[in-house]
Design an enzyme around this catalytic site. Structure first.
Site, PDB file in Angstrom:
ATOM      1  N   CYS A  37       0.848  -0.896   0.069  1.00 24.99           N
ATOM      2  CA  CYS A  37      -0.148  -0.218  -0.116  1.00 24.99           C
ATOM      3  C   CYS A  37       0.647   1.601  -0.043  1.00 24.99           C
ATOM      4  O   CYS A  37       0.399   2.108  -0.836  1.00 24.99           O
ATOM      5  CB  CYS A  37      -1.077  -0.236   1.290  1.00 24.99           C
ATOM      6  SG  CYS A  37      -0.385  -0.054   2.777  1.00 24.99           S
ATOM      7  N   GLN A  71       5.160  -5.329   8.955  1.00 26.44           N
ATOM      8  CA  GLN A  71       4.855  -6.224   7.687  1.00 26.44           C
ATOM      9  C   GLN A  71       5.385  -6.336   6.946  1.00 26.44           C
ATOM     10  O   GLN A  71       5.240  -7.345   5.703  1.00 26.44           O
ATOM     11  CB  GLN A  71       3.286  -6.041   7.881  1.00 26.44           C
ATOM     12  CG  GLN A  71       2.086  -5.760   8.480  1.00 26.44           C
ATOM     13  CD  GLN A  71       1.985  -4.480   9.412  1.00 26.44           C
ATOM     14  OE1 GLN A  71       3.431  -3.628   9.547  1.00 26.44           O
ATOM     15  NE2 GLN A  71       0.970  -3.943   9.885  1.00 26.44           N
TER      16      GLN A  71
END
Lengths: 303, 426
Positions: B51, B119
């Site tokens: 993202c 992440q």
């Protein structure tokens, strides 16, 4: 103790306000401690001043702390400062002083223009009516503090709402409680202040109708009575809306509270000042030079 | 030998651009790798699309075969149907040690919006796994990505970068949701998507007291599994419109290439409750919630990843000391990796040289053995050892010089000289 003047605590609150504004730019523990310390010192001076006034009032058989319009306004400011100190000590990060101190300073500033002589109404009251008079002025004082809290909480809500909508972080600048908490506090401020104001105004009306007006001629058509009545109706409208609307929260509540309470505050304080400074203001003023009856006490009396 | 990366990230490009250049889903990635192989057959390639970033790593033995910046930009443009001029200014390029350092910074989360977020490591691993599955990577990218993961572990263990709020979700909830809600134990949380980000968000929200959790996902089974882990309920995506109206907190974190929640759906969900605040956190890129949703009413608080920039920057400043330490580790590791790469480039020459000299010594030993047949095995063994020592001593200076030269880059001049002096053929 007897040397404490209004200027002492006015100056303390001004410095505490300046430090709170400074904290917005450079938040640190030292500034917070100094700010709270100065505000607390001012609060002590403020308390001593009011106690002195109360002693003076007792000699004249008047309710303590509420013997004149000036005292009454100062008591209101004292309640607001107490509220500020309580909130600040509960959560060090909150920027409550930035909102509350301007109100406090405004109230203390306006007290300069109000009469510090004992109220003729209270003088005229027989000892049997003293209880009614006490109920009248104290419920108006606490109710008005609730109105002020409503104004401040609404302002805080609207600012926090605007900041969040504009994606501004709540971690910098003004530290405000969450919208949910502000809304809940706002709801309670209205719920508490409107009934108290109603009681205050109702008892004032009783006193008015029972003739304890210090020999003045008052009528329900008096502009002061009408304006205060309209303000009260506005608050009652808000109160009714809150009670009847299941989800009377959020921005709508904030705006309505701000408008209703703000109107009440502006009209009442404005009327007090006008009544005190202009002997010709309102139909009865000739009988009340420099308005010893002025203030919310009087406004309640006339309604 | 050439390593390079072209990329755009949250610092260089807006979410509007990033979501148009993003690679979503395995099918799209497989298609991208096919096209990359066709266009640049001699290059290894790895695509990293999250993202916050879209990055394309390429590596090849031969510098001349390396695709240019324009060629790679052209690939992105053609693949996504976005004119080059719309994103060329947002696209950065590094090569050699800078490209290596960049990947190490990315993998160590120095380059992330939220410093220390975990992440990114699994995203890097997944990116390499996809490249491997599509036969797009090779020995160079393998070494590079393995090393990047090792470096990220070292950074996390030797610095305090991974302490505190280290996920986008935790930052968003801490900074924004807490400005709206006082408590979360009486709120309903709807999570759209059941990936790692959704899981991370749920973990943070549960730490904050959330009890009522709903998960919707394209795969209802996965939604139910994830929801069960957090004591919630899982549903298929077909129940989304039905669940939206009851949610106080909505977190969308899917890999969809189109908004899942559009204005019409959300508007219906808000009917009759426009006075109720709702916090919507869109962690998708491309976005999962149409940006126009924010304008539906005053009580919709919609945030996407770009809205967290300011907060993340503050987070970064507060940990500047850790960054300095992490960057120092990364610099050392990049240098070491490049030395290995350069040294590896000299490997074939060294091997040929050793083989050649060994062949010569062996031939001479065979000749000696036939001429001096009276020598016993022990004597022959002694002679062989002596010859081997001589060969090694003679080879030592040129190989040492080669190793020294390889510290600062591939020693092309020296390699050529060795080829010519010792008649080494590739």
């Amino acid at each position: 103790m007897a040397d404490v003047t209004i200027f002492c605590f006015f100056a303390s609150y001004t410095v505490a306000f300046a430090l709170d504004v400074l904290r917005l730019k450079k938040p640190n523990r030292t500034t917070w401690m100094v700010s709270v310390g100065i505000a607390a010192a001012g609060f002590v001076a403020h308390t001593l001043f009011l106690l002195n006034s109360a002693d003076k009032g007792r000699e004249e058989l008047l309710p303590p702390l509420l013997s004149s319009s000036q005292d009454w306004t100062l008591v209101l400011a004292w309640l607001v400062v107490g509220f500020h100190l309580f909130l600040t000590c509960c959560d060090r990060a909150l920027s409550v002083g930035v909102f509350l101190f301007p109100l406090v300073l405004g109230l203390i500033g306006s007290s300069y223009f109000l009469a510090d002589e004992p109220s003729q109404l209270l003088n005229a009251a027989e000892s049997a009516r003293r209880g009614w008079t006490m109920l009248h002025v104290s419920s108006l004082a606490i109710g008005s503090a609730g109105v002020l809290a409503g104004i401040v909480l609404s302002l805080m809500y609207l600012l926090q709402h605007r900041r969040l909508r504009q994606k501004g972080s709540s971690a910098t600048g003004l530290k405000l409680p969450s919208l949910e908490r502000l809304s809940r506090m706002n709801w309670w401020s209205v719920m508490v202040s409107v009934p108290l104001l109603t009681v205050g105004m109702g008892t004032g009306l009783v006193l008015l109708l029972s003739g304890s007006t210090g020999g003045r001629e008052l009528s329900l058509g008096d502009p002061v009575v009408i304006i205060n009545g309209i303000s009260w109706l506005g608050l009652m409208g808000l109160f009714g809306w809150i009670l009847l609307t299941p989800r009377a929260t959020g921005k709508q509540l904030a705006w309505r509270t701000l408008l209703a309470c703000g109107f009440l505050l502006v009209t009442v304080v404005g009327l007090n000042v006008l009544a005190s400074r202009s002997p010709g203001f309102s139909g009865h003023a000739s009988a009340t030079p420099r308005g010893p009856h002025s203030g919310l006490v009087e406004a309640g009396d006339r309604s | 030998m050439n390593l390079q990366v072209i990329y755009c990230n949250h610092q260089t490009a807006s979410l509007d651009i990033r979501e148009r250049l993003a690679f979503t889903g395995e099918e799209q990635l497989a298609d991208a790798y096919t096209q990359l192989r066709n266009r640049f057959p001699k290059s290894e390639a790895v695509v990293l699309s999250t993202c916050n970033r879209v990055e394309l790593y390429t590596a090849q033995d031969n510098d001349a075969a390396a695709p240019t910046h324009d060629e790679l930009a052209g690939f992105l443009s053609n693949f996504h149907g976005v004119p080059v001029e719309e994103f060329l200014g947002d696209l950065l390029q590094h090569s050699g040690s800078e490209a290596v350092g960049h990947l190490f910074r990315v993998c160590s989360s120095i380059d992330s919006m939220v410093l220390g977020e975990p992440q990114i490591v699994s995203q890097v691993k997944e990116a390499y796994r996809q490249a491997e599955a599509n036969e797009a990577c090779g020995p160079l990218t393998n070494a590079l990505f393995q090393c990047a993961i090792r470096v990220s572990k070292r950074v996390r263990s030797e610095t305090r970068l991974a302490e505190g709020r280290v996920s986008i979700a935790s930052v968003a909830v801490g900074e924004f949701a807490r400005g709206i809600f006082d408590r979360f134990d009486d709120k309903t949380v709807l999570v759209i998507g059941a990936g790692e980000m959704a899981e991370e968000t749920l973990q943070y929200l549960q730490d904050d007291g959330v009890r009522d959790v709903l998960v919707v996902n394209r795969n209802p089974e996965r939604a139910r599994e994830l929801a069960a882990e957090w004591g919630g309920h899982g549903f298929g995506m077909d129940r989304l419109a039905e669940l939206l109206p009851g949610a106080d907190v909505i977190v969308a974190a899917t890999g969809a290439d189109q908004p899942i929640v559009d204005v019409e759906m959300f508007s219906r969900a808000r009917d009759g409750q426009r006075d109720r605040p709702v916090f919507v956190l869109d962690l998708g890129a491309p976005r999962d919630v149409a940006p126009e949703v924010a304008g539906l009413d005053d009580n919709v608080f919609l945030y996407d990843v770009d809205d967290l920039q300011e907060t993340c920057e503050r987070n970064r400043k507060s940990r500047s000391q850790e960054i300095v330490q992490a960057l120092s580790i990364i610099e050392n590791e990049s240098e070491r990796f490049m030395q290995d790469v350069y040294h590896r480039a000299t490997g074939p020459i060294v091997k040929r040289l050793r083989e050649q000299w060994s062949d010569v010594s062996q031939a001479e030993m065979d000749r000696l053995r036939s001429k001096l047949s009276h020598l016993g095995d022990d004597d022959i063994g002694q002679v062989e050892q002596t010859v081997a020592r001589i060969v090694n001593k003679l080879l030592h200076p040129p190989l040492e010089a080669l190793r020294d030269e390889a510290r600062d880059g591939t020693p092309h001049g020296l390699l050529d000289a060795l080829r010519r002096l010792f008649h080494i053929r590739d």
